[in-house]
Design an enzyme around this catalytic site. Sequence first.
Site, short mmCIF file in Angstrom:
data_model
loop_
_atom_site.label_atom_id
_atom_site.label_comp_id
_atom_site.label_asym_id
_atom_site.label_seq_id
_atom_site.Cartn_x
_atom_site.Cartn_y
_atom_site.Cartn_z
N ASP A 128 0.87 -1.30 0.10
CA ASP A 128 -0.10 -0.19 0.13
C ASP A 128 0.96 1.21 0.02
O ASP A 128 2.03 1.32 0.64
CB ASP A 128 -1.06 -0.05 1.04
CG ASP A 128 -2.22 0.89 1.07
OD1 ASP A 128 -3.30 0.25 0.81
OD2 ASP A 128 -1.99 2.23 1.34
N LYS A 161 -0.66 3.08 7.28
CA LYS A 161 -1.36 1.96 7.30
C LYS A 161 -0.40 0.74 7.40
O LYS A 161 -0.70 -0.28 8.00
CB LYS A 161 -2.43 2.08 6.18
CG LYS A 161 -3.18 1.03 5.95
CD LYS A 161 -4.02 0.88 4.94
CE LYS A 161 -5.08 2.17 4.54
NZ LYS A 161 -5.82 2.02 3.20
N LYS A 206 -19.94 -8.34 -10.71
CA LYS A 206 -19.89 -7.49 -9.28
C LYS A 206 -20.93 -6.25 -9.49
O LYS A 206 -21.65 -5.99 -8.77
CB LYS A 206 -18.64 -7.16 -9.12
CG LYS A 206 -18.23 -6.23 -7.89
CD LYS A 206 -18.68 -6.99 -6.79
CE LYS A 206 -18.79 -5.99 -5.66
NZ LYS A 206 -17.40 -5.65 -4.98
N LEU A 257 -34.32 -7.06 2.59
CA LEU A 257 -35.81 -6.56 2.60
C LEU A 257 -35.66 -5.78 3.88
O LEU A 257 -36.85 -5.42 4.55
CB LEU A 257 -36.89 -7.44 2.41
CG LEU A 257 -36.96 -8.03 1.17
CD1 LEU A 257 -38.32 -9.06 0.99
CD2 LEU A 257 -37.36 -6.88 -0.05
N GLY A 317 -25.98 2.81 2.35
CA GLY A 317 -25.01 3.66 2.06
C GLY A 317 -23.65 3.11 2.17
O GLY A 317 -23.69 1.85 1.69
N CYS A 363 -19.74 1.21 -1.12
CA CYS A 363 -19.98 0.52 -2.20
C CYS A 363 -21.23 0.39 -2.95
O CYS A 363 -21.26 1.23 -4.18
CB CYS A 363 -19.71 -1.02 -2.02
SG CYS A 363 -18.14 -1.40 -1.22
#
Length: 436
Positions: free
Chosen positions: A30, A35, A206, A252, A259, A262
């Site tokens: 990364d 991180k 996807k 459902l 939110g 994704c």
Amino acid sequence: MRMSVIGCGYLGAVHAAAMASIGHDVIGIDVDEAKVAMLQRGEAPFFEPQLGELLRQGIDAGRLRFTSRMADAGGADVHFLAVGTPQVQGGHAADLRYVDAAVDALLPHLRPGDVLAGKSTVPVGTAAAIARRVDPTGATVVWNPEFLREGWAVHDTLTPDRIVVGVPDSADGATAADTIRTAYSSAIDAGTPFLVTDLATAELVKGAANAFLATKISFINAMAEIADAAGADVTLLADALGHDTRIGRRYLGSGIGFGGGCLPKDIRAFAARAEELGRGESVVFLREVDAINLRRRDRAVQLVIDALDGRVFGRRIAVLGAAFKPFSDDIRDSPALDVAVRLRGLGADVIVTDPAAIDNAAAVHPQLGYARDRDDALRDADAVVVVTEWDEYRRDLSPAHAGGLVRNRIIIDGRNCLDAAAWRAAGWNYRGMGRR
Ligand code: UGA
């Protein structure tokens, strides 16, 4: 098998740790040094159940390492690409700058026979474009979309519903499919379906999966709007629909809507790409799915305004939840925080509490009040709004206990997660979303 995982966010960090846990040698890469340092110490940089433990196991076993040096990817048999694809500024399409930068940085380290397996959610056609750039190295590009849910990421990665890989239609493609099959052999041997497709289909799977899930949530929220108008109860409606095995009860869950990092951006990017392909009309309904979803936040705010007889200014409102869903500290496009921010915009004295997401929320919205302790948030509240269905609110908060803390017994159930009858019996003015 030696693997590199490029991009160590919610997707990559979990993937790297999971691959190490099933015996592979993994290097996570990364660009964010802070991180990397945390991951290398075996600390999860975000809230994700079981991730810390899995990281420490992998590092202690010598099978998992993190670095910011892309050159360390050299020598891996498979390179998983797991960088983010956020929504582009000022538009609906996906921003591919991190994908492009990662591929550029990786190119000098690819060898003939290597497999570059894209996991990021990308617009259909991206894999083929990457393949054209990678071709001269002799490596093969495949697409292996990820279906993990935050909060369940370790579980979903180790025991997925299905594994999909899109490969080019060539001998190299068939070999690459075998490489991916070997990478996931423990799950495949345990019965996980393994589907080999072309590149475009894998990319579409996807986007289509997230579009379907978002549509299902907005469908029930549209029914909540009708239920409100008709005096019906959408949660009973959902139970009754869910018993039809063709429909199913999952996704459902009605309330303030979806939110996160994704579903919202993925349905927009999916529609934007369909328009580029000249098929915008095929997914025009996704605009409605988005619009229904955003209307839910307005509705929750309106319920608070109505419950307070229009007098919101200066009133103390306890907002239970900030994360976009429970078991996560992620506040990206969080409907919960959006409701809090809107109430603050109306002049309310908003106190937000959340078991995991307060630090993230306070960094972005310092104008809101925060309480780490749930009961501190409830104390003297003129109204309570439940916007993330953490167990701490849904299961553990009793109407009697809460009633002893607040000034007014008004509760808005933005997730339809409370027992309405129990709260009403304890003297609360309970209002759900699409519930009588
Ligand atoms: C979603 C998909 O579920 C994953 O399969 C996918 O891999 C992931 O996006 C991704 O693209 O990376 P996630 O964003 O972690 O996963 O969250 P979900 O659990 O799907 O929930 C999304 C939102 O929908 C949350 O705000 C949740 O509160 C809301 N939701 C979910 C509802 O409002 N009602 C429901 O019935 C279910």
